[in-house]
Design a protein around this motif. Structure first.
Motif, PDB file in Angstrom:
ATOM      1  N   UNK A  62     -27.948 -15.836  -7.706  1.00 37.91           N
ATOM      2  CA  UNK A  62     -26.577 -16.210  -7.370  1.00 37.91           C
ATOM      3  C   UNK A  62     -26.517 -16.877  -5.996  1.00 37.91           C
ATOM      4  N   UNK A  63     -25.507 -17.665  -5.796  1.00 37.74           N
ATOM      5  CA  UNK A  63     -25.306 -18.282  -4.484  1.00 37.74           C
ATOM      6  C   UNK A  63     -24.687 -17.278  -3.521  1.00 37.74           C
ATOM      7  N   UNK A  64     -24.500 -17.702  -2.320  1.00 42.38           N
ATOM      8  CA  UNK A  64     -23.828 -16.860  -1.338  1.00 42.38           C
ATOM      9  C   UNK A  64     -24.725 -15.794  -0.741  1.00 42.38           C
ATOM     10  N   UNK A  65     -24.088 -14.687  -0.388  1.00 43.32           N
ATOM     11  CA  UNK A  65     -24.791 -13.631   0.350  1.00 43.32           C
ATOM     12  C   UNK A  65     -25.864 -12.922  -0.476  1.00 43.32           C
ATOM     13  N   UNK A  66     -25.774 -12.933  -1.787  1.00 46.91           N
ATOM     14  CA  UNK A  66     -26.760 -12.257  -2.625  1.00 46.91           C
ATOM     15  C   UNK A  66     -28.009 -13.084  -2.893  1.00 46.91           C
ATOM     16  N   UNK A  67     -28.005 -14.347  -2.510  1.00 47.87           N
ATOM     17  CA  UNK A  67     -29.118 -15.242  -2.825  1.00 47.87           C
ATOM     18  C   UNK A  67     -30.420 -14.803  -2.165  1.00 47.87           C
ATOM     19  N   UNK A  68     -30.371 -14.493  -0.893  1.00 49.58           N
ATOM     20  CA  UNK A  68     -31.599 -14.136  -0.168  1.00 49.58           C
ATOM     21  C   UNK A  68     -32.215 -12.854  -0.723  1.00 49.58           C
ATOM     22  N   UNK A  69     -31.394 -11.869  -1.008  1.00 48.05           N
ATOM     23  CA  UNK A  69     -31.901 -10.604  -1.555  1.00 48.05           C
ATOM     24  C   UNK A  69     -32.499 -10.823  -2.944  1.00 48.05           C
ATOM     25  N   UNK A  70     -31.861 -11.637  -3.744  1.00 47.10           N
ATOM     26  CA  UNK A  70     -32.368 -11.943  -5.086  1.00 47.10           C
ATOM     27  C   UNK A  70     -33.720 -12.645  -4.993  1.00 47.10           C
ATOM     28  N   UNK A  71     -33.816 -13.631  -4.122  1.00 44.40           N
ATOM     29  CA  UNK A  71     -35.084 -14.359  -3.975  1.00 44.40           C
ATOM     30  C   UNK A  71     -36.192 -13.448  -3.469  1.00 44.40           C
ATOM     31  N   UNK A  72     -35.886 -12.566  -2.513  1.00 46.16           N
ATOM     32  CA  UNK A  72     -36.902 -11.627  -2.023  1.00 46.16           C
ATOM     33  C   UNK A  72     -37.398 -10.723  -3.139  1.00 46.16           C
TER      34      UNK A  72
END
Length: 109
Positions: A62-72
């Motif tokens: 997802x875009x936004x604030x959840x993107x970095x956590x998802x990618x990690x």
């Protein structure tokens, strides 16, 4: 171009047995070099495939604030899977070399 080389390497890696390589006990270093090149080719191809799949998965985060956590999270998952896959490839070629060396020792005895 690199993907074409990878495809050839993977096909060779999957389909070649020590007997088909004509691994000669009189030239063990040559046999080791060939097996080493095949192993590296298969590892590089599998790594490319794994990396492409990881980037595709990143695109579904997802875009936004959840993107970095998802990618990690996805990167950790892919790295763990990759380590297992790489280990399996290395084990396959180690086994091939071990069987070659055993065959050569047996024929010398």
């Amino acid at each position: 171009m690199r993907s074409a080389i990878w495809v050839v390497g993977v096909i060779l890696g999957w389909s070649i047995s020590p007997a088909q390589l004509e691994m000669d006990c009189a030239r063990p270093q040559q046999a080791r070099n060939v097996v080493g090149r095949l192993m590296l080719s298969e590892i590089e191809g599998a790594e490319d495939t794994n990396r492409a799949a990881m980037w595709e998965t990143f695109g579904r985060c997802p875009g936004g604030s959840g993107a970095a956590a998802c990618r990690r999270k996805e990167q950790q998952r892919f790295e763990a899977n990759w380590e297992g896959e790489k280990r399996a490839i290395e084990d396959k070629y180690r086994k091939m070399l071990s069987e070659f060396e055993e065959r050569c020792q047996a024929s010398a005895a």
